[in-house]
Structure formats: C-alpha cells, structure tokens
Design a protein around this motif. Structure first.
Motif, mmCIF file in Angstrom:
data_model
loop_
_atom_site.group_PDB
_atom_site.id
_atom_site.type_symbol
_atom_site.label_atom_id
_atom_site.label_comp_id
_atom_site.label_asym_id
_atom_site.label_seq_id
_atom_site.Cartn_x
_atom_site.Cartn_y
_atom_site.Cartn_z
ATOM 1 N N LEU A 1 45.283 -92.874 8.411
ATOM 2 C CA LEU A 1 43.791 -93.007 8.170
ATOM 3 C C LEU A 1 43.033 -92.740 9.499
ATOM 4 O O LEU A 1 43.791 -93.598 9.774
ATOM 5 N N CYS B 1 37.199 -87.533 3.653
ATOM 6 C CA CYS B 1 37.260 -88.542 2.829
ATOM 7 C C CYS B 1 36.220 -89.633 3.902
ATOM 8 O O CYS B 1 36.825 -90.183 4.667
ATOM 9 N N TYR C 1 46.808 -99.426 3.509
ATOM 10 C CA TYR C 1 46.646 -98.953 4.592
ATOM 11 C C TYR C 1 47.677 -99.696 5.076
ATOM 12 O O TYR C 1 47.863 -100.947 5.624
ATOM 13 N N GLN D 1 46.812 -85.467 4.928
ATOM 14 C CA GLN D 1 48.019 -86.046 4.499
ATOM 15 C C GLN D 1 49.316 -84.961 4.787
ATOM 16 O O GLN D 1 48.716 -84.410 5.449
ATOM 17 N N GLN E 1 47.372 -95.341 -2.706
ATOM 18 C CA GLN E 1 46.235 -94.217 -1.656
ATOM 19 C C GLN E 1 45.269 -95.419 -0.612
ATOM 20 O O GLN E 1 44.483 -95.166 -0.527
ATOM 21 N N SER F 1 49.436 -90.433 3.866
ATOM 22 C CA SER F 1 48.025 -90.061 4.354
ATOM 23 C C SER F 1 48.127 -90.633 5.063
ATOM 24 O O SER F 1 48.661 -92.177 5.690
ATOM 25 N N CYS G 1 41.123 -88.246 7.006
ATOM 26 C CA CYS G 1 42.216 -88.616 5.858
ATOM 27 C C CYS G 1 42.671 -87.070 6.194
ATOM 28 O O CYS G 1 42.760 -86.268 5.861
#
Length: 164
Positions: free
Chosen positions: A7, A161, A41, A69, A38, A5, A67
């Motif tokens: 972010l 997110c 980060y 993915q 998850q 992911s 976010c």
C-alpha cells in the motif's frame, strides 16, 4: 501461491512533504499486507515498527493511495510472514530512522541494525524473501519507486484502492 499487497499512501507531515518533493511527487509512505488479512498493514513510522489499518490511514487524512498486489511463492510468503512475526514479538527492539531517509535521498548507503524507514522495510522484506527482484539495495528505496518497479513485474496486479 499467495498474495501480498503493498500500500502506497501520501501523508502530509514535514518529512513526508520532503519525500514528496524529492521523491517524485507521489507517495510518501509504504506498507505491506499478507493475504490472510488485507486490512492490516505493517510498516515503520516515527514510533517504530507499526501495525496499520485502512481506518488509521483515513483518520490521518490520507487522500491518495495505490495498492500493488503481488503473487508470491509459498516459500517467499512464509519468509515474509515469519519476519513480520519476529518483529511483532520484539517490537521494542526496532526503531524508525529519519537519518536513513536522508541517506536514501542523497543516495548514500546506510544500514543500522534494527533501524528502518517504511520503504526500506518493505524493500527488505521483498528482497530477502525473493518475493520480487529489486534493482537496488533496500536502503535506496522511496515509496514512489515501488509504483514503477513492481508494476513492471508479471506477477503484479495494480488495484485501485482509495483509503478515503
């Protein structure tokens, strides 16, 4: 296959404000997470290599996030995981580079060993692991570029997110 992911967030410190205005008025920070956790980060900030959490972003007042993915091969995932582990073990050897951000803004190639800014770090992990084909060298990426470039990949899933 594994999932990673990316972010993207917007901070409001002075360098982030500059990146915000020059880089497309969107996101000013990027970080990467592995599918094993998850909520953790990895990125670079003014203190160097950073381990971040969603809670940390909330405390810093992040109000805008996205976010992205990506499904990546086992091999790419292992390369990313190994590189992050190496950085964790040698954390004091890595530094943040504001100069690199300015060179990126001016489209000047600049690479200094063990010095990164957040989006350069994420781009380098994606590029060196072959997790995602990138159009530019890692030192030419600002956070907003991930939003458009990675979203076009067939292995990408945009997830709403909010870290608020």
């Amino acid at each position: 296959m594994h999932q990673i992911s990316i972010l993207l967030t917007k901070y409001s410190d002075w360098i982030s404000t500059l990146v915000y205005h020059i880089g497309g008025r969107g996101f000013t920070h990027s970080s990467i997470a592995l599918d094993e956790d998850q909520n953790t980060y990895y990125s670079f900030n003014f203190r160097g290599f950073a381990v971040e959490t969603v809670e940390k972003h909330r405390r810093r007042g992040v109000k805008n996030s996205r976010c992205i993915q990506l499904q990546v091969s086992d091999e790419a995932y292992q390369k990313i995981k190994q590189r992050i582990q190496e950085m964790l073990e040698n954390r004091s050897a890595y530094r943040y580079t504001r100069f690199g951000v300015f060179c990126c803004i001016l489209h000047l190639p600049f690479r200094w060993k063990n010095h990164y800014f957040c989006s350069q770090f994420v781009a380098e992990l994606l590029s060196e692991s072959d997790a995602a084909p990138l159009e530019h060298m890692p030192y030419f990426y600002l956070p907003n570029q991930f939003a458009s470039e990675l979203s076009a990949l067939p292995t990408c899933k945009n997830v709403l997110c909010n870290v608020i």
